[in-house]
Design an enzyme around this catalytic site. Structure first.
Site, mmCIF file in Angstrom:
data_model
loop_
_atom_site.group_PDB
_atom_site.id
_atom_site.type_symbol
_atom_site.label_atom_id
_atom_site.label_comp_id
_atom_site.label_asym_id
_atom_site.label_seq_id
_atom_site.Cartn_x
_atom_site.Cartn_y
_atom_site.Cartn_z
ATOM 1 N N SER A 69 0.795 -1.239 0.000
ATOM 2 C CA SER A 69 0.000 0.000 0.000
ATOM 3 C C SER A 69 0.821 1.279 0.000
ATOM 4 C CB SER A 69 -0.922 0.030 1.212
ATOM 5 O OG SER A 69 -2.022 -0.792 0.995
ATOM 6 N N LYS A 129 0.682 3.450 -2.933
ATOM 7 C CA LYS A 129 -0.456 4.355 -3.168
ATOM 8 C C LYS A 129 -0.009 5.817 -3.139
ATOM 9 C CE LYS A 129 -3.662 0.956 -1.164
ATOM 10 N NZ LYS A 129 -4.385 0.528 0.047
ATOM 11 N N TYR A 153 -2.535 -2.081 -10.579
ATOM 12 C CA TYR A 153 -2.591 -1.945 -9.117
ATOM 13 C C TYR A 153 -1.855 -3.105 -8.428
ATOM 14 C CZ TYR A 153 -4.445 -2.002 -4.384
ATOM 15 O OH TYR A 153 -4.547 -2.063 -3.003
ATOM 16 N N TYR A 161 -4.783 3.618 7.959
ATOM 17 C CA TYR A 161 -6.155 3.094 7.885
ATOM 18 C C TYR A 161 -6.978 3.469 9.104
ATOM 19 C CZ TYR A 161 -3.690 0.788 4.264
ATOM 20 O OH TYR A 161 -2.911 0.553 3.181
ATOM 21 N N VAL A 212 1.095 -3.930 3.763
ATOM 22 C CA VAL A 212 1.023 -5.268 4.355
ATOM 23 C C VAL A 212 2.284 -6.103 4.109
ATOM 24 C CG1 VAL A 212 -1.503 -5.482 4.482
ATOM 25 C CG2 VAL A 212 -0.303 -6.228 2.419
#
Ligand code: DON
Length: 302
Positions: free
Chosen positions: A61, A64, A187, A238, A256
């Site tokens: 992530s 991103k 992605y 998050y 992760v």
């Protein structure tokens, strides 16, 4: 400095036993949970590396942030945020809850749904999107050897059904332009790019230095750095972002794969790697390390 960092690693190593490596992407379950590394790169050019700072892991992530940079460069702020929100959520990173309600866009670019939209907004074919993502990471880290992990990519591609579900749902609502499988492919591939904690510290420093780059862009570098830092602070960890801000106070983004990227504007970048995760999907020892680092070096921006 190294002594302080060594002690922080030492004090947090036991936390590894309380976490678990990600196994919802089968290839990630093979990662050795015992790695632990911390890297700091500061604005004066100093680099401090302790522990497993040169071990490669998948960026997941944290990619991103890079996708957000390119989507802002290509579309500008006003257009991008008609497709994805600025707001934090109290839901897990892979939620698709609420996407089918009246809300017409994902809450922010750090949860998976928002990140899939962000990636879709990078200009170019799927090959061009990916090559621009990886080239930007190579440029920022000054590491031309950065590549992606084919096994992790294929593993996520064949098991990423929830991401696929949310992407098709968003397509049905007119939020995604282009072929859904191509967008997902980019992605999944961007998430499987391999970096080290030392690379993450350099990415953090790049944003801390207000994204110095000289390219044709629909957004100024300073504004881009400001948006990225703000969204990392409010959404980067998050549904743990609020507690993290209150207890660590360092704008951060987790993945992760076990990485956490942190930065202090105009000062330094931080890279942490320890693959055992907590229930939010954040590195469990990484969180402990960031907390101690913040206290020891007086880094809390709040
Ligand atoms: O989409 C996924 O599930 C992963 N490729 C990335 C998720 C992730 O890293 C969430 N981070 N804590």
């Amino acid at each position: 400095m190294e002594k302080i960092l060594e002690k922080i690693i030492h004090d947090n190593r036991d936390l590894i036993n309380k976490g678990h490596v990600a196994d919802y992407i089968p290839a990630l379950s093979k990662v050795n949970p015992n790695y632990i590394g911390l890297s700091i790169a500061d604005i004066d050019g100093n680099i401090y590396n302790v522990g497993d700072c040169n071990v490669k892991f998948t960026i997941q992530s944290i990619s991103k942030i890079i996708a957000l940079m390119l989507a802002l460069i290509d579309n500008g702020e006003d257009f991008l945020f008609t497709k994805v929100g600025y707001e934090p959520t109290d839901e897990p990173f892979n939620t698709l809850y609420k996407l089918d309600f009246n809300k017409n866009k994902p809450a922010n670019p750090m949860i998976n749904s928002g990140a899939i939209v962000t990636t879709s907004l990078i200009k170019g074919s799927k090959e061009e999107k990916f090559s621009r993502l990886i080239e930007l990471i190579r440029f920022i880290t000054e590491n031309p050897d950065i590549n992606y992990n084919e096994e992790v990519y294929l593993s996520e591609k064949s098991t990423g059904h929830k991401n696929r579900a949310m992407a098709y749902l968003m397509k049905s609502k007119g939020l995604l332009n282009g072929d859904v499988e191509d967008i997902l492919d980019t992605y999944f591939k961007q998430c499987s790019i391999e970096v080290t904690a030392a690379d993450l510290a350099k990415i953090g420093l790049f944003v801390a230095r207000r994204c110095p780059m000289n390219i044709d862009s629909k957004i100024g570098n300073e504004r881009m750095a400001s948006i990225i830092t703000a969204i990392m602070t409010t959404c980067g960890m998050y549904d743990f972002s609020g507690q993290y801000a209150a207890t660590v106070g360092i704008p951060s983004k987790s993945g992760v794969g076990g990485g956490i990227l942190g930065l202090i504007p105009s000062k330094l970048g931080i890279g942490v790697f320890s693959p055992a995760l907590d229930k939010f999907g954040n590195s469990i020892a990484g969180y402990g390390i960031m907390k101690d680092l913040s206290r020891e070096l007086n880094l809390n921006i709040f």
